[in-house]
Design a protein around this motif. Sequence first.
Motif, PDB file in Angstrom:
ATOM      1  N   LYS A 154       0.840  -1.210   0.000  1.00 52.27           N
ATOM      2  CA  LYS A 154       0.000   0.000   0.000  1.00 52.27           C
ATOM      3  C   LYS A 154       0.870   1.253   0.000  1.00 52.27           C
ATOM      4  CE  LYS A 154      -2.414  -1.966   3.267  1.00 52.27           C
ATOM      5  NZ  LYS A 154      -3.153  -2.092   4.485  1.00 52.27           N
ATOM      6  N   GLY A 155       2.059   1.128   0.571  1.00 50.34           N
ATOM      7  CA  GLY A 155       2.980   2.258   0.588  1.00 50.34           C
ATOM      8  C   GLY A 155       3.392   2.694  -0.801  1.00 50.34           C
ATOM      9  N   ASN A 156       3.553   1.736  -1.703  1.00 59.79           N
ATOM     10  CA  ASN A 156       3.894   2.088  -3.087  1.00 59.79           C
ATOM     11  C   ASN A 156       2.784   2.890  -3.748  1.00 59.79           C
ATOM     12  OD1 ASN A 156       6.435   0.910  -3.062  1.00 59.79           O
ATOM     13  ND2 ASN A 156       5.643  -1.094  -3.635  1.00 59.79           N
ATOM     14  N   ILE A 157       1.540   2.578  -3.414  1.00 66.04           N
ATOM     15  CA  ILE A 157       0.402   3.359  -3.939  1.00 66.04           C
ATOM     16  C   ILE A 157       0.468   4.779  -3.372  1.00 66.04           C
ATOM     17  CG2 ILE A 157      -2.119   3.567  -3.968  1.00 66.04           C
ATOM     18  CD1 ILE A 157      -2.171   0.435  -3.751  1.00 66.04           C
ATOM     19  N   LEU A 158       0.699   4.883  -2.071  1.00 66.69           N
ATOM     20  CA  LEU A 158       0.832   6.194  -1.426  1.00 66.69           C
ATOM     21  C   LEU A 158       1.993   6.975  -2.050  1.00 66.69           C
ATOM     22  CD1 LEU A 158       0.049   8.178   0.835  1.00 66.69           C
ATOM     23  CD2 LEU A 158       1.525   6.866   2.371  1.00 66.69           C
ATOM     24  N   ASP A 159       3.105   6.314  -2.279  1.00 63.56           N
ATOM     25  CA  ASP A 159       4.258   6.974  -2.907  1.00 63.56           C
ATOM     26  C   ASP A 159       3.890   7.556  -4.270  1.00 63.56           C
ATOM     27  OD1 ASP A 159       5.696   6.069  -0.724  1.00 63.56           O
ATOM     28  OD2 ASP A 159       6.873   4.594  -1.848  1.00 63.56           O
ATOM     29  N   ARG A 160       3.152   6.781  -5.059  1.00 61.50           N
ATOM     30  CA  ARG A 160       2.738   7.249  -6.389  1.00 61.50           C
ATOM     31  C   ARG A 160       1.853   8.489  -6.287  1.00 61.50           C
ATOM     32  NH1 ARG A 160       2.431   2.169  -8.018  1.00 61.50           N
ATOM     33  NH2 ARG A 160       0.246   1.964  -7.480  1.00 61.50           N
ATOM     34  N   VAL A 161       0.915   8.468  -5.345  1.00 61.19           N
ATOM     35  CA  VAL A 161       0.013   9.619  -5.168  1.00 61.19           C
ATOM     36  C   VAL A 161       0.813  10.855  -4.764  1.00 61.19           C
ATOM     37  CG1 VAL A 161      -1.856  10.556  -3.747  1.00 61.19           C
ATOM     38  CG2 VAL A 161      -2.027   8.226  -4.638  1.00 61.19           C
ATOM     39  N   ASP A 180       2.644  16.037  -5.812  1.00 65.07           N
ATOM     40  CA  ASP A 180       3.680  16.936  -5.305  1.00 65.07           C
ATOM     41  C   ASP A 180       3.100  18.001  -4.359  1.00 65.07           C
ATOM     42  OD1 ASP A 180       6.266  17.900  -5.002  1.00 65.07           O
ATOM     43  OD2 ASP A 180       6.072  19.273  -6.708  1.00 65.07           O
ATOM     44  N   PRO A 181       2.495  17.573  -3.249  1.00 64.68           N
ATOM     45  CA  PRO A 181       1.850  18.537  -2.351  1.00 64.68           C
ATOM     46  C   PRO A 181       2.853  19.453  -1.648  1.00 64.68           C
ATOM     47  CG  PRO A 181       1.931  16.390  -1.324  1.00 64.68           C
ATOM     48  CD  PRO A 181       2.445  16.221  -2.721  1.00 64.68           C
ATOM     49  N   ARG A 182       2.414  20.636  -1.318  1.00 60.46           N
ATOM     50  CA  ARG A 182       3.248  21.592  -0.573  1.00 60.46           C
ATOM     51  C   ARG A 182       2.953  21.526   0.925  1.00 60.46           C
ATOM     52  NH1 ARG A 182       6.351  21.256  -4.160  1.00 60.46           N
ATOM     53  NH2 ARG A 182       6.359  22.603  -5.946  1.00 60.46           N
ATOM     54  N   THR A 183       1.779  20.985   1.279  1.00 63.87           N
ATOM     55  CA  THR A 183       1.412  20.807   2.680  1.00 63.87           C
ATOM     56  C   THR A 183       0.733  19.454   2.824  1.00 63.87           C
ATOM     57  OG1 THR A 183       1.053  23.179   2.945  1.00 63.87           O
ATOM     58  CG2 THR A 183       0.113  21.755   4.630  1.00 63.87           C
ATOM     59  N   VAL A 184       1.117  18.719   3.862  1.00 67.30           N
ATOM     60  CA  VAL A 184       0.520  17.419   4.152  1.00 67.30           C
ATOM     61  C   VAL A 184       0.019  17.446   5.590  1.00 67.30           C
ATOM     62  CG1 VAL A 184       0.950  14.950   4.423  1.00 67.30           C
ATOM     63  CG2 VAL A 184       2.025  16.200   2.549  1.00 67.30           C
ATOM     64  N   LEU A 185      -1.225  17.057   5.790  1.00 67.93           N
ATOM     65  CA  LEU A 185      -1.802  16.954   7.124  1.00 67.93           C
ATOM     66  C   LEU A 185      -2.111  15.489   7.395  1.00 67.93           C
ATOM     67  CD1 LEU A 185      -3.102  18.045   9.739  1.00 67.93           C
ATOM     68  CD2 LEU A 185      -5.211  18.365   8.417  1.00 67.93           C
ATOM     69  N   GLU A 186      -1.543  14.964   8.473  1.00 69.87           N
ATOM     70  CA  GLU A 186      -1.802  13.587   8.869  1.00 69.87           C
ATOM     71  C   GLU A 186      -2.546  13.608  10.198  1.00 69.87           C
ATOM     72  OE1 GLU A 186       0.735   9.535   9.241  1.00 69.87           O
ATOM     73  OE2 GLU A 186       1.459  11.213  10.460  1.00 69.87           O
ATOM     74  N   LEU A 187      -3.668  12.922  10.251  1.00 69.02           N
ATOM     75  CA  LEU A 187      -4.445  12.821  11.482  1.00 69.02           C
ATOM     76  C   LEU A 187      -4.237  11.442  12.074  1.00 69.02           C
ATOM     77  CD1 LEU A 187      -7.729  14.513  10.240  1.00 69.02           C
ATOM     78  CD2 LEU A 187      -5.833  15.567  11.482  1.00 69.02           C
ATOM     79  N   GLY A 188      -3.523  11.365  13.171  1.00 66.96           N
ATOM     80  CA  GLY A 188      -3.202  10.096  13.805  1.00 66.96           C
ATOM     81  C   GLY A 188      -1.933   9.531  13.221  1.00 66.96           C
ATOM     82  N   THR A 189      -0.824   9.685  13.911  1.00 66.30           N
ATOM     83  CA  THR A 189       0.456   9.280  13.349  1.00 66.30           C
ATOM     84  C   THR A 189       0.981   7.966  13.896  1.00 66.30           C
ATOM     85  OG1 THR A 189       2.621  10.120  12.713  1.00 66.30           O
ATOM     86  CG2 THR A 189       1.943  10.533  14.975  1.00 66.30           C
ATOM     87  N   TYR A 190       0.460   7.497  15.025  1.00 71.34           N
ATOM     88  CA  TYR A 190       0.908   6.276  15.694  1.00 71.34           C
ATOM     89  C   TYR A 190       2.409   6.357  15.924  1.00 71.34           C
ATOM     90  CZ  TYR A 190       1.274   1.331  16.990  1.00 71.34           C
ATOM     91  OH  TYR A 190       1.534   0.157  17.643  1.00 71.34           O
ATOM     92  N   CYS A 191       3.222   5.723  15.107  1.00 69.27           N
ATOM     93  CA  CYS A 191       4.682   5.743  15.296  1.00 69.27           C
ATOM     94  C   CYS A 191       5.401   6.657  14.315  1.00 69.27           C
ATOM     95  CB  CYS A 191       5.239   4.335  15.161  1.00 69.27           C
ATOM     96  SG  CYS A 191       4.771   3.262  16.502  1.00 69.27           S
TER      97      CYS A 191
END
Length: 150
Positions: free
Chosen positions: A86-93, A98-109
Amino acid sequence: PVSIPAVLIGILWLRYQVCWNGYWALWWHEEIDEKIRDFLTCSSKPERILAYVEKHAVHGDAQSVVNAIDAYCSRVEWAMNVGNDKGNILDRVISDTDPRTVLELGTYCGYSIVRIGRLLCPEARMITIEMNPAYAKVAKQIIEIAGLDS
């Protein structure tokens, strides 16, 4: 009194369920296995992941941090991470948008934000929000090891 054959049948039934039923496997890993490991190591799963990353990743190399977490989760102990498929799919996206800002809700580790952060341009911003202070503490350290804390 419970007979030994009945106990053995119960254990075999549980083992079968854990091996072949996703719900039972998740239950086993989260409610039994993780609690035993927490008790025996006097540490939480995120702390064990951090210790593994500290030992196996190259400081300042985000890809080595991703690789170390993937290795831990596939070889040592199951954990809630995206993983390589699934990470490879995320990498492709991330590469395509090419986002300038990324918001992650819930980072765990911190796995996902490190995986994303390694692909961002230097001027991009990463914002991650974690409600659990223990998880946030571990994620902060993993992000620092990856060299993405500035």
